[in-house]
Design a protein around this motif. Structure first.
Motif, PDB file in Angstrom:
ATOM      1  N   ALA A 220      -3.743  -1.330 -17.222  1.00 48.07           N
ATOM      2  CA  ALA A 220      -3.509  -0.988 -15.822  1.00 48.07           C
ATOM      3  C   ALA A 220      -2.032  -1.004 -15.488  1.00 48.07           C
ATOM      4  N   THR A 221      -1.605  -0.043 -14.666  1.00 51.97           N
ATOM      5  CA  THR A 221      -0.213  -0.020 -14.208  1.00 51.97           C
ATOM      6  C   THR A 221      -0.166   0.309 -12.719  1.00 51.97           C
ATOM      7  N   LEU A 222       0.919  -0.119 -12.098  1.00 48.70           N
ATOM      8  CA  LEU A 222       1.152   0.152 -10.677  1.00 48.70           C
ATOM      9  C   LEU A 222       1.062   1.663 -10.437  1.00 48.70           C
ATOM     10  N   PHE A 223       0.470   2.065  -9.319  1.00 45.68           N
ATOM     11  CA  PHE A 223       0.329   3.493  -9.060  1.00 45.68           C
ATOM     12  C   PHE A 223       0.680   3.817  -7.618  1.00 45.68           C
ATOM     13  N   LYS A 224       1.406   4.922  -7.436  1.00 49.20           N
ATOM     14  CA  LYS A 224       1.735   5.340  -6.077  1.00 49.20           C
ATOM     15  C   LYS A 224       0.739   6.404  -5.652  1.00 49.20           C
ATOM     16  N   LEU A 225      -0.010   6.130  -4.617  1.00 47.19           N
ATOM     17  CA  LEU A 225      -1.070   7.036  -4.175  1.00 47.19           C
ATOM     18  C   LEU A 225      -0.505   8.226  -3.419  1.00 47.19           C
ATOM     19  N   SER A 226      -1.205   9.364  -3.508  1.00 49.62           N
ATOM     20  CA  SER A 226      -0.861  10.491  -2.649  1.00 49.62           C
ATOM     21  C   SER A 226      -1.451  10.190  -1.275  1.00 49.62           C
ATOM     22  N   LYS A 227      -1.009  10.946  -0.295  1.00 47.99           N
ATOM     23  CA  LYS A 227      -1.507  10.763   1.079  1.00 47.99           C
ATOM     24  C   LYS A 227      -3.023  10.914   1.126  1.00 47.99           C
ATOM     25  N   GLU A 228      -3.504  11.937   0.397  1.00 44.77           N
ATOM     26  CA  GLU A 228      -4.932  12.249   0.398  1.00 44.77           C
ATOM     27  C   GLU A 228      -5.749  11.120  -0.260  1.00 44.77           C
ATOM     28  N   GLU A 229      -5.205  10.579  -1.350  1.00 45.48           N
ATOM     29  CA  GLU A 229      -5.892   9.477  -2.038  1.00 45.48           C
ATOM     30  C   GLU A 229      -5.961   8.249  -1.142  1.00 45.48           C
ATOM     31  N   ARG A 230      -4.854   7.962  -0.473  1.00 45.65           N
ATOM     32  CA  ARG A 230      -4.801   6.809   0.419  1.00 45.65           C
ATOM     33  C   ARG A 230      -5.832   6.955   1.554  1.00 45.65           C
ATOM     34  N   ALA A 231      -5.850   8.154   2.145  1.00 45.83           N
ATOM     35  CA  ALA A 231      -6.770   8.388   3.272  1.00 45.83           C
ATOM     36  C   ALA A 231      -8.223   8.279   2.802  1.00 45.83           C
ATOM     37  N   THR A 232      -8.487   8.792   1.600  1.00 43.25           N
ATOM     38  CA  THR A 232      -9.854   8.727   1.052  1.00 43.25           C
ATOM     39  C   THR A 232     -10.295   7.267   0.908  1.00 43.25           C
ATOM     40  N   ALA A 233      -9.409   6.424   0.362  1.00 41.17           N
ATOM     41  CA  ALA A 233      -9.760   5.015   0.152  1.00 41.17           C
ATOM     42  C   ALA A 233     -10.012   4.315   1.484  1.00 41.17           C
ATOM     43  N   ILE A 234      -9.137   4.555   2.446  1.00 43.41           N
ATOM     44  CA  ILE A 234      -9.276   3.874   3.741  1.00 43.41           C
ATOM     45  C   ILE A 234     -10.570   4.313   4.441  1.00 43.41           C
ATOM     46  N   ASN A 235     -10.841   5.620   4.385  1.00 41.96           N
ATOM     47  CA  ASN A 235     -12.064   6.120   5.031  1.00 41.96           C
ATOM     48  C   ASN A 235     -13.313   5.580   4.350  1.00 41.96           C
ATOM     49  N   ALA A 236     -13.285   5.532   3.013  1.00 39.24           N
ATOM     50  CA  ALA A 236     -14.461   5.045   2.283  1.00 39.24           C
ATOM     51  C   ALA A 236     -14.739   3.594   2.675  1.00 39.24           C
ATOM     52  N   ALA A 237     -13.687   2.777   2.761  1.00 34.10           N
ATOM     53  CA  ALA A 237     -13.870   1.359   3.134  1.00 34.10           C
ATOM     54  C   ALA A 237     -14.455   1.264   4.535  1.00 34.10           C
ATOM     55  N   LYS A 238     -13.943   2.100   5.429  1.00 36.38           N
ATOM     56  CA  LYS A 238     -14.402   2.070   6.824  1.00 36.38           C
ATOM     57  C   LYS A 238     -15.888   2.459   6.911  1.00 36.38           C
ATOM     58  N   ILE A 239     -16.263   3.510   6.191  1.00 42.45           N
ATOM     59  CA  ILE A 239     -17.656   3.972   6.223  1.00 42.45           C
ATOM     60  C   ILE A 239     -18.586   2.887   5.686  1.00 42.45           C
ATOM     61  N   MET A 240     -18.150   2.192   4.650  1.00 43.34           N
ATOM     62  CA  MET A 240     -18.974   1.124   4.074  1.00 43.34           C
ATOM     63  C   MET A 240     -18.975  -0.120   4.952  1.00 43.34           C
ATOM     64  N   GLY A 241     -18.034  -0.212   5.878  1.00 45.66           N
ATOM     65  CA  GLY A 241     -17.953  -1.379   6.756  1.00 45.66           C
ATOM     66  C   GLY A 241     -17.374  -2.590   6.059  1.00 45.66           C
ATOM     67  N   LEU A 242     -16.548  -2.353   5.040  1.00 48.15           N
ATOM     68  CA  LEU A 242     -15.957  -3.474   4.298  1.00 48.15           C
ATOM     69  C   LEU A 242     -14.495  -3.668   4.703  1.00 48.15           C
TER      70      LEU A 242
END
Ligand code: ADP
Length: 301
Positions: A220-242
């Motif tokens: 594993a290595t540090l990774f810089k997310l694209s805007k789209e990847e970041r938004a996808t992760a945040i939305n997925a967490a929100k939808i799951m309620g976590l």
């Protein structure tokens, strides 16, 4: 604050880090073995019994519920919710995330990018099930699998049919998924706290291995997310309620696709790869958000 960590093993890296980071920030931290909690659910004032005494009312609870104890573990979390403790992840959200089909259905309903996925119990037309996700190569997954066990790649339609038949013979629930070749044996773990991705790492499978799990020799290595990847992760967490979760993303040629949302993400891989104090950031979230009865469902879910 008085904070409980629900964990089966105080020697685990994540549990040790939660204790250390909490104490460093001046909190009183107790590690509670989830399976040793018991309760009289008929008492009018909800309590959790532990080693012969009533547990105090905690300001916050950090649930670390392993997949093998989801059923009992979420009942314990629910009891803490009923007592008014702020639970970092709620029992309903944890249960939801443990059901892969339910999770994918919820994410798909809200237009989160996903690998084309079919699921089946006893399909009478296996060829069509495979065709439906675009044909070979496909990935076939056992619903109950973790750490990459039960995840198989089939390079031809014929191989896919045989594997599906074999799993069906074992009466297993399976997912059939488009193989994201362009991910090149890697995936991205986004660690979400509140409505932010606080750390992200790219995991690369060992030579010749399409599964990037660290337990299977991935790195594993540090990774810089694209805007789209970041938004996808945040939305997925929100939808799951976590509030705290790990969102695993594959980089596909049709954008980022979510593979899984993990409600008890490990700290070791992400802290080592990114050199970030992720445990400390979770406490920061607790300090801002924990007030009595802030858990939305208050154990009703
Ligand atoms: P587990 O939950 O058991 O870890 P995953 O579904 O996360 O199982 O799959 C394990 C690994 O296999 C992933 O980390 C990823 O690297 C790889 N993988 C899983 N699904 C796909 C897919 N559809 N396409 C390409 N690679 C995949």
């Amino acid at each position: 604050m008085k904070i409980a960590i629900l964990s089966r093993n105080e020697k685990l890296y994540s549990t040790r880090r939660f204790r250390e980071a909490g104490e460093l920030r001046g909190h009183e931290v107790d590690i509670i073995d989830t399976l040793h909690c018991y309760m009289d659910i008929t008492r009018s004032r909800p309590v959790v019994r532990y080693r012969g005494t009533d547990l105090p009312k905690y300001d916050a609870v950090i649930p670390r519920i392993g997949a093998s104890i989801t059923f009992y573990g979420t009942a314990v979390v629910r009891q803490f919710e009923m007592m008014g403790s702020f639970c970092v992840n709620e029992s309903v959200a944890i249960s939801r995330s443990r059901d892969k089909l339910r999770s994918l259905q919820l994410l798909s309903r809200k237009d989160i990018g996903l690998p084309r996925t079919g699921f089946a119990n006893r399909p009478d037309n296996i060829k069509d099930l495979i065709k439906n996700v675009g044909g070979a190569p496909v990935v076939i997954k056992l619903l109950e699998g973790t750490q990459g066990i039960g995840v198989v790649k089939a390079d031809t339609n014929k191989a896919a049919e045989s594997i599906i038949e074999a799993f069906m013979g074992l009466k297993a629930n399976i997912l059939v998924q488009e193989f994201i070749e362009e991910a090149g044996g890697s995936d991205i773990r986004c660690f979400v706290v509140g409505n932010k991705v606080v750390a992200a790492m790219k995991r690369q499978g060992a030579e010749g291995e399409f599964r990037s799990n660290l337990h299977r020799g991935g790195s594993a290595t540090l990774f810089k997310l694209s805007k789209e990847e970041r938004a996808t992760a945040i939305n997925a967490a929100k939808i799951m309620g976590l509030n705290v979760c790990g969102v695993d993303i594959l980089q596909s040629n049709h954008g980022p696709v979510v593979m899984e949302v993990n409600s008890s993400p490990g700290l070791e891989g992400i802290e080592v790869a990114t050199n970030k104090d992720v445990a400390g950031l979770i406490y920061e979230f607790i300090e801002t958000n924990a007030s009595p009865n802030r858990t939305k469902t208050k154990g009703k879910g």
